[in-house]
Design an enzyme around this catalytic site. Structure first.
Site, PDB file in Angstrom:
ATOM      1  N   SER A 209      17.560  11.784   4.053  1.00  0.00           N
ATOM      2  CA  SER A 209      17.576  13.129   4.646  1.00  0.00           C
ATOM      3  C   SER A 209      18.273  14.172   3.781  1.00  0.00           C
ATOM      4  CB  SER A 209      18.193  13.092   6.056  1.00  0.00           C
ATOM      5  OG  SER A 209      17.405  12.289   6.905  1.00  0.00           O
TER       6      SER A 209
ATOM      7  N   LYS B  82       6.345   8.162  -0.871  1.00  0.00           N
ATOM      8  CA  LYS B  82       5.970   7.110   0.096  1.00  0.00           C
ATOM      9  C   LYS B  82       4.446   7.128   0.253  1.00  0.00           C
ATOM     10  CE  LYS B  82      10.548   7.504   2.004  1.00  0.00           C
ATOM     11  NZ  LYS B  82      11.469   7.365   3.129  1.00  0.00           N
TER      12      LYS B  82
ATOM     13  N   GLY C 270      14.849   9.456   6.764  1.00  0.00           N
ATOM     14  CA  GLY C 270      13.819  10.021   7.638  1.00  0.00           C
ATOM     15  C   GLY C 270      14.324  10.429   9.009  1.00  0.00           C
TER      16      GLY C 270
ATOM     17  N   ASN D  51      10.362  10.654  -3.653  1.00  0.00           N
ATOM     18  CA  ASN D  51       9.650   9.423  -3.297  1.00  0.00           C
ATOM     19  C   ASN D  51       8.610   9.839  -2.267  1.00  0.00           C
ATOM     20  OD1 ASN D  51       8.723   7.018  -2.337  1.00  0.00           O
ATOM     21  ND2 ASN D  51      10.666   6.329  -1.436  1.00  0.00           N
TER      22      ASN D  51
ATOM     23  N   GLU E 189      12.414   0.366   3.127  1.00  0.00           N
ATOM     24  CA  GLU E 189      11.147   0.169   3.851  1.00  0.00           C
ATOM     25  C   GLU E 189      10.455  -1.101   3.378  1.00  0.00           C
ATOM     26  OE1 GLU E 189       9.722   4.134   3.078  1.00  0.00           O
ATOM     27  OE2 GLU E 189      11.322   4.869   4.397  1.00  0.00           O
TER      28      GLU E 189
ATOM     29  N   HIS F  99      13.327  -0.713  -1.997  1.00  0.00           N
ATOM     30  CA  HIS F  99      13.500   0.348  -0.991  1.00  0.00           C
ATOM     31  C   HIS F  99      13.656  -0.306   0.385  1.00  0.00           C
ATOM     32  CE1 HIS F  99      12.713   3.749   1.608  1.00  0.00           C
ATOM     33  NE2 HIS F  99      13.023   4.516   0.576  1.00  0.00           N
TER      34      HIS F  99
ATOM     35  N   GLU G  81      20.938   4.381  -0.357  1.00  0.00           N
ATOM     36  CA  GLU G  81      20.147   4.945   0.727  1.00  0.00           C
ATOM     37  C   GLU G  81      20.526   4.266   2.041  1.00  0.00           C
ATOM     38  OE1 GLU G  81      16.427   6.968  -0.981  1.00  0.00           O
ATOM     39  OE2 GLU G  81      15.856   4.982  -0.290  1.00  0.00           O
TER      40      GLU G  81
HETATM   41  P1  13P Z   1      14.005  10.993   3.419  1.00  0.00           P
HETATM   42  O1  13P Z   1      14.501  11.970   2.397  1.00  0.00           O
HETATM   43  O2  13P Z   1      12.690  11.365   4.030  1.00  0.00           O
HETATM   44  O3  13P Z   1      15.085  10.672   4.428  1.00  0.00           O
HETATM   45  O4  13P Z   1      13.719   9.613   2.623  1.00  0.00           O
HETATM   46  C1  13P Z   1      14.665   9.131   1.763  1.00  0.00           C
HETATM   47  C2  13P Z   1      14.087   7.976   1.036  1.00  0.00           C
HETATM   48  O5  13P Z   1      13.796   6.946   1.613  1.00  0.00           O
HETATM   49  C3  13P Z   1      13.851   8.128  -0.404  1.00  0.00           C
HETATM   50  O6  13P Z   1      13.525   6.931  -0.999  1.00  0.00           O
END
Ligand code: 13P
Length: 248
Positions: free
Chosen positions: A210, A9, A170, A7, A94, A92, A164
């Site tokens: 992560s 982002k 992150g 992903n 976010e 997601h 997640e």
């Molecule tokens: P990270 O791997 O950067 O923690 O992000 C995970 C994520 O949100 C994938 O959608």
């Protein structure tokens, strides 16, 4: 076979993504895993062009559920299909947290994605507070039940779920193997119960938060973890390659 989906982002330039796809093409060719990447909307034409006749699967990171109309800034499933998009991340954390997406909105998007033959990657996960207050199971159950409202049993094989935990995204600190495996099994059990399924293996659930080349082996070795939805560690093909090539 594991699902390894990046992903991106809001990252990478067009030039960076071009060379990324060139490298990923070779990596995917030599892998028996499902290799995917979800890119910003504006790069879908590039993905369409560069992933043609390769083993790279690509998707979007969001969509809107209406077909068309006065929805400034939004993108419909039809528009995604114009660029042969196969998958779309929905719900997601976010989007839920920063853009205030509700479970009801997530459900509308899931239904629209399915109706348009897109594979929704439905994300669920609890916050740190929720986990500390022992609300994890309750939160996940609500998110799943609401996301799947009016989704027919025969659509389940078109859906990828991603667990997640918000506190692991992150942060550089993933969920422990035990927590990830146990929670993913719980997610599969909820869905199996909803649809009266006997075989948990029919439900695909990825872990995200992560996941990297160092903890990937342990996490991906678990029997209920069907793969990873990978943010930071998917941005450079050198790192992503190490995860894709993990031998279980
Ligand atoms: P990270 O791997 O950067 O923690 O992000 C995970 C994520 O949100 C994938 O959608």
């Amino acid at each position: 076979m594991k699902y390894l989906i990046g992903n991106h982002k809001m990252n990478l330039s067009e030039a960076e993504l071009k060379s990324y796809f060139k490298s990923l093409k070779k990596i995917a060719k030599n892998s028996s895993n499902f290799v995917g990447v979800c890119v910003p909307y504006v790069y879908l034409p590039l993905a369409n062009k560069m992933c043609k006749n390769t083993k790279i699967h690509y998707g979007a990171q969001n969509m809107f559920y209406e077909k068309n109309g006065a929805f400034t800034g939004e993108i419909s499933a039809d528009m995604l299909k114009d660029f042969n998009t196969e998958m779309v991340i929905i719900g997601h954390s976010e989007r839920r947290n920063i853009f205030k997406e509700t479970d009801e909105l997530v459900n509308k998007k899931v239904l629209s994605a399915l109706a348009n033959n897109l594979k929704p990657i439905i994300c669920v996960g609890e916050t740190k507070d929720e986990r500390e207050n022992k609300q994890t199971n309750k939160v996940l159950k609500t998110q799943i039940k609401k996301a799947l409202a009016n989704v027919e049993a025969q659509s389940l094989n078109q859906i990828i779920f991603a667990y997640e935990p918000v506190w692991a995204i992150g942060t550089g600190v993933s969920a422990t193997v035990e927590v990830a495996e146990k929670t993913i099994k719980f997610i599969k059990e909820i869905i199996a119960k909803m649809y009266d399924l006997q075989d948990l293996n029919k439900i695909i659930v990825l872990y995200g938060g992560s996941l990297n080349e160092k903890n990937g082996f342990e996490l991906l070795s678990q029997s209920h973890i069907d793969g990873g939805l990978i943010g930071g560690a998917s941005l450079k093909t050198e790192k992503f390659e190490k995860i894709i090539n993990i031998k279980i």
